[in-house]
Write an enzyme that holds these catalytic residues in place. Structure first.
Site, PDB file in Angstrom:
ATOM      1  N   SER A 121       0.937  -1.203  -0.002  1.00  0.00           N
ATOM      2  CA  SER A 121      -0.068   0.025  -0.051  1.00  0.00           C
ATOM      3  C   SER A 121       0.746   1.264   0.177  1.00  0.00           C
ATOM      4  CB  SER A 121      -1.003   0.048   1.172  1.00  0.00           C
ATOM      5  OG  SER A 121      -1.820  -0.928   1.142  1.00  0.00           O
ATOM      6  N   SER A 122       0.780   2.285  -0.727  1.00  0.00           N
ATOM      7  CA  SER A 122       1.111   3.519  -0.787  1.00  0.00           C
ATOM      8  C   SER A 122       2.893   3.456  -0.924  1.00  0.00           C
ATOM      9  CB  SER A 122       0.793   4.316   0.614  1.00  0.00           C
ATOM     10  OG  SER A 122       1.227   5.495   0.420  1.00  0.00           O
ATOM     11  N   SER A 123       3.494   3.790  -0.130  1.00  0.00           N
ATOM     12  CA  SER A 123       4.997   3.479  -0.354  1.00  0.00           C
ATOM     13  C   SER A 123       5.387   2.018  -0.967  1.00  0.00           C
ATOM     14  CB  SER A 123       5.702   4.006   0.786  1.00  0.00           C
ATOM     15  OG  SER A 123       7.279   3.795   0.702  1.00  0.00           O
ATOM     16  N   HIS A 179      -6.743   8.196  -0.144  1.00  0.00           N
ATOM     17  CA  HIS A 179      -5.553   7.386   0.064  1.00  0.00           C
ATOM     18  C   HIS A 179      -5.684   6.477   1.355  1.00  0.00           C
ATOM     19  CE1 HIS A 179      -1.273   6.895  -0.801  1.00  0.00           C
ATOM     20  NE2 HIS A 179      -0.807   6.912   0.207  1.00  0.00           N
TER      21      HIS A 179
END
Ligand SMILES: *[C@@H]1O[C@H](CO)[C@@H](O)[C@H](O)[C@H]1NC(C)=O
Ligand SMILES: *[C@@H]1O[C@H](CO)[C@@H](O)[C@H](O)[C@H]1NC(C)=O
Length: 292
Positions: free
Chosen positions: A136-138, A277
């Protein structure tokens, strides 16, 4: 000193085993950036089990991602192993900005992650053809980077709210605090040929296949903006040699559009209307994509 250290160790072990075993592994091989390696092995391991590398976002940890996701409970039914590593630097973001981090065997976070996979394959007789990555994300940014730097290691990838491989290249950091913000703000736009060269440069001379990808993004993401979905799809459709074929609305749920490339076996995007997000992890979609 000894007493308080062992007290802390047993305390963290107790926290980590609430929903089944999450175990810290040390001495697993080359770990140039000092990552922490946590492993979840189900009580009923499959024969030649698959491995999922599950990558947290910035400010996260392997322990928290293990708690937040359903991989460990699903592994009790399916018998796969999940690796939940922790990055300890740059606000716990993954190294997706430096030259070494975007190269193969060059001393980046990616190299330590591959050591964890190597260790797991040999220790548990896991199937090297069933190694998968998600995040997720990074963690989604690192998923894209691992696909480019170690395409021979991974059969498939899924990820949530990230960016194309190499999008953060040259930024002073990879976190919301340390980065220059260009990529996350959706300002790094390249042609397909440019994105393909970025990937090819991560493992020069490689001519084998690249992992298949299913990547999710929310339209209301203000932290890692929506243009990053189209850039990922541009990059990996170029690598896979597939083009946009059709959209399937309300798939896998209301408000999500499944964007299908080619016959849908190598690349799909999911654009989630009104979702911010990060897009919630869809573990059952992940497992279906991985064939687990
Ligand atoms: C992982 O294992 C492969 C195959 O044994 C080896 O070539 C590679 O160097 C190892 N990678 C790391 C980072 O240890
Ligand atoms: C497919 O869906 C995406 C995401 O909603 C959208 O940007 C694109 O325009 C759609 N393409 C077609 C041909 O409908």
């Amino acid at each position: 000193m000894h007493l308080s250290t062992s007290f802390l160790v047993s305390l963290s072990a107790a926290v980590a085993t609430v929903n089944g075993a999450l175990t810290r592994v040390t001495n697993f091989g080359n770990n140039p950036t000092g990552l922490e390696f946590n492993i979840n092995v189900p009580s009923k391991l499959a024969q030649k089990p698959g491995i999922i590398l599950a990558l947290h976002g910035c400010f996260g940890s392997g322990e928290a991602y293990y708690q937040q996701t359903k991989y460990s409970s699903l592994s009790e039914q399916k018998g796969f192993i999940t690796i939940f590593p922790t990055s300890k630097r740059d606000s716990n973001c993954w190294e997706v900005n430096t030259q070494k981090g975007l190269s193969r065997n060059a001393g980046g976070d990616n190299q330590g992650l591959i050591s964890m996979i190597n260790y797991t394959i040999s220790k548990y007789s896991a199937d090297p053809a069933k190694v998968f990555v998600t995040g997720s994300s990074s963690g989604c940014m690192m998923t894209n980077v691992l696909m480019g730097t170690y395409p021979d290691v991974f059969a498939a990838a899924t990820c949530y709210s990230g960016v194309a491989a190499g999008c953060v290249a040259g930024s002073p950091g990879a976190s919301p605090i340390s980065s220059d913000g260009k990529c996350a703000n959706g300002l790094v736009i390249k042609s397909q040929a440019e994105w393909v060269s970025v990937v090819k440069a991560m493992y020069p001379g490689y001519s084998g296949k690249y992992p298949k990808l299913a990547t999710f993004h929310g339209t209301a993401d203000t932290l890692v903006k929506l243009p990053n979905l189209a850039e990922q799809l541009k990059q990996w459709s170029g690598i896979q040699g597939v083009s946009f074929n059709f959209n399937q609305t309300n798939t896998p749920q209301s408000g999500y559009t499944k964007i299908v490339y080619g016959d849908g076996s190598k690349l799909v995007g999911y654009q989630a209307q009104g979702v911010g997000h990060t897009v919630p992890v869809h573990e059952t979609e992940d497992l279906a994509w991985f064939g687990l």
